[in-house]
Design an enzyme around this catalytic site. Structure first.
Site, PDB file in Angstrom:
ATOM      1  N   GLY A  55      -6.930  20.623  24.424  1.00 38.75           N
ATOM      2  CA  GLY A  55      -7.901  21.628  24.846  1.00 38.75           C
ATOM      3  C   GLY A  55      -7.267  22.675  25.746  1.00 38.75           C
ATOM      4  O   GLY A  55      -6.056  22.860  25.743  1.00 38.75           O
ATOM      5  N   ALA A  56      -8.143  23.376  26.516  1.00 37.53           N
ATOM      6  CA  ALA A  56      -7.709  24.523  27.327  1.00 37.53           C
ATOM      7  C   ALA A  56      -6.887  25.451  26.431  1.00 37.53           C
ATOM      8  O   ALA A  56      -5.748  25.817  26.748  1.00 37.53           O
ATOM      9  CB  ALA A  56      -6.919  24.085  28.560  1.00 37.53           C
ATOM     10  N   GLY A  73      -1.201  30.265  21.920  1.00 33.13           N
ATOM     11  CA  GLY A  73      -0.281  29.380  21.191  1.00 33.13           C
ATOM     12  C   GLY A  73      -1.048  28.470  20.243  1.00 33.13           C
ATOM     13  O   GLY A  73      -0.740  28.366  19.045  1.00 33.13           O
ATOM     14  N   HIS A  74      -2.099  27.816  20.776  1.00 30.98           N
ATOM     15  CA  HIS A  74      -2.921  26.940  19.927  1.00 30.98           C
ATOM     16  C   HIS A  74      -3.582  27.752  18.806  1.00 30.98           C
ATOM     17  O   HIS A  74      -3.660  27.304  17.659  1.00 30.98           O
ATOM     18  CB  HIS A  74      -4.053  26.301  20.737  1.00 30.98           C
ATOM     19  N   ARG A  85       6.408  25.030  18.916  1.00 31.69           N
ATOM     20  CA  ARG A  85       7.805  24.720  19.252  1.00 31.69           C
ATOM     21  C   ARG A  85       8.051  24.737  20.757  1.00 31.69           C
ATOM     22  O   ARG A  85       9.126  24.386  21.208  1.00 31.69           O
ATOM     23  CB  ARG A  85       8.752  25.711  18.556  1.00 31.69           C
ATOM     24  N   LYS A  86       7.050  25.152  21.557  1.00 31.90           N
ATOM     25  CA  LYS A  86       7.265  25.080  23.005  1.00 31.90           C
ATOM     26  C   LYS A  86       7.512  23.630  23.428  1.00 31.90           C
ATOM     27  O   LYS A  86       8.337  23.349  24.269  1.00 31.90           O
ATOM     28  CB  LYS A  86       6.093  25.655  23.794  1.00 31.90           C
ATOM     29  N   GLN A 131       8.621  17.045  21.651  1.00 31.44           N
ATOM     30  CA  GLN A 131       7.441  16.412  21.034  1.00 31.44           C
ATOM     31  C   GLN A 131       7.449  16.638  19.522  1.00 31.44           C
ATOM     32  O   GLN A 131       7.161  15.730  18.736  1.00 31.44           O
ATOM     33  CB  GLN A 131       6.180  16.992  21.666  1.00 31.44           C
ATOM     34  N   VAL A 137       4.395  31.027  21.645  1.00 32.95           N
ATOM     35  CA  VAL A 137       3.735  32.312  21.930  1.00 32.95           C
ATOM     36  C   VAL A 137       3.959  32.623  23.410  1.00 32.95           C
ATOM     37  O   VAL A 137       3.798  31.744  24.269  1.00 32.95           O
ATOM     38  CB  VAL A 137       2.234  32.254  21.576  1.00 32.95           C
ATOM     39  N   ARG A 180      -1.045  24.720  31.289  1.00 35.79           N
ATOM     40  CA  ARG A 180      -0.762  24.471  32.708  1.00 35.79           C
ATOM     41  C   ARG A 180      -0.493  25.762  33.488  1.00 35.79           C
ATOM     42  O   ARG A 180      -0.418  25.717  34.723  1.00 35.79           O
ATOM     43  CB  ARG A 180       0.415  23.507  32.851  1.00 35.79           C
TER      44      ARG A 180
HETATM   45  O1  PAF Z   1       0.758  18.798  22.697  1.00 33.26           O
HETATM   46  C1  PAF Z   1      -0.303  18.266  23.062  1.00 33.26           C
HETATM   47  O2  PAF Z   1      -1.274  18.927  23.433  1.00 33.26           O
HETATM   48  C2  PAF Z   1      -0.406  16.744  23.053  1.00 33.26           C
HETATM   49  O3  PAF Z   1       0.785  16.154  23.465  1.00 33.26           O
HETATM   50  C3  PAF Z   1      -0.902  16.172  21.705  1.00 33.26           C
HETATM   51  C4  PAF Z   1       0.082  16.440  20.587  1.00 33.26           C
HETATM   52  C5  PAF Z   1      -2.256  16.768  21.358  1.00 33.26           C
HETATM   53  C6  PAF Z   1      -1.056  14.657  21.821  1.00 33.26           C
HETATM   54  O4  PAF Z   1      -1.965  14.317  22.800  1.00 33.26           O
END
Ligand code: PAF
Length: 292
Positions: free
Chosen positions: A33-34, A38-39, A150-151, A155, A178, A189
């Protein structure tokens, strides 16, 4: 019209199953969320390549350490739903912690090697928490495609490894970071930063850009590049956790001081009490501050 909002795993599973049966390609964007640009770039891309675009909003407790920001992590669900819908999401899944972690919670998905350097050294258990929740979402949804930014480069590599090792039939797409006009990578954050801290945080994209500049100019000496990076980071008076050059695929260390033509430069630093991460794949990514 708003995206369909679901909160229960059984409802989401049924929804994804119905979409697949109807021949609709399911694409997922997993988030805490938030939402920021980028999302939204992930959702927009998903909307171009899939039919059913499911965005999850879940602040996953198992990926936070005891002294991390789980309690204060920004929660903005109403706004997230609005933004996700506008960007093309057809369904938003926002479960609570009990829904995602019922029962014994005795299982963790551990992706070795690629989880170990960089953030893995400073956030024990973090990638096991990420890999576990991502595996759960994949198991519920059965998506054809999953999109990540990719930020969070490490992960992304952890998830790529997980998908490949577990033979999951999911295409994983990593999309470019982004950035704001001055180069700062968008992150949920960033809202924690005061305006003075935000200025100092610019040392991170500047350090990445300095590396980009010399690497593009032919520099391949690992220590020299890292020295220039440290010099830039010092200007921001940041508390640097790491600035490292690693193999961009498996995140292993290079055997020699001379870099190949493609290398990951990853940085994590505290700016005040906010931990920021950023990276560039030298030889592949553009300059974070738009250098030619
Ligand atoms: O990148 C994130 O926001 C989190 O690490 C994810 C992939 C949603 C897993 O909780």
């Amino acid at each position: 019209m708003s995206a369909l909002i679901l909160h229960r795993v059984d409802e989401l599973r049924a929804h994804a199953e119905a979409a697949r049966r109807a021949g609709r390609r399911v694409g997922v964007v997993l988030t805490m969320g938030a939402l920021h640009e980028g999302h939204l770039s992930l959702v927009e891309h998903a909307a171009r390549i899939a039919d059913e675009i499911i965005l999850t909003v879940f602040v996953n407790p198992t990926q936070f350490g005891p002294n991390e920001d789980l309690a204060k992590y920004p929660r903005t669900l109403e706004r997230d739903i609005e933004l996700a819908t506008k960007a093309g999401a057809t369904c938003v899944f926002a479960p609570d912690a009990k829904e995602m972690y019922p029962g014994a919670d005795a299982t963790r998905v551990v992706v070795s090697k690629v989880s170990e350097p960089l953030c893995g050294r400073f956030r024990p258990g973090h990638f096991a928490g990420v890999a576990t929740v991502v595996t759960k979402f994949f198991a519920i949804l059965g998506p054809s495609v999953a999109l990540f930014g990719r930020k969070d480069y490490q992960q992304l590599q952890v998830i790529r490894t997980l998908v490949s090792d577990l033979l999951l039939p999911i295409e994983v797409i990593g999309l470019p970071t982004v950035r704001d006009a001055d180069g700062l990578a968008r992150s949920s954050r960033n809202v924690y930063l005061s305006s003075e801290e935000r200025q100092r945080a610019l040392a991170i994209p500047r350090a990445l850009s300095r590396a980009f500049e010399v690497f593009t100019g032919g520099e391949r000496d690992r220590a020299k590049i890292l020295e220039l990076v440290s010099e830039e980071l010092r200007k921001g008076n940041l508390d640097v956790q790491y600035a490292e050059l690693l193999d961009a695929d498996d995140l292993s260390s290079f055997p020699t001081e001379t870099l190949p033509d493609r290398a990951l430069l990853a940085i994590a630093a505290y700016c005040g009490s906010t931990r920021l991460i950023d990276n560039i794949v030298l030889g592949e990514d553009p300059s974070p501050i738009g250098l030619p």
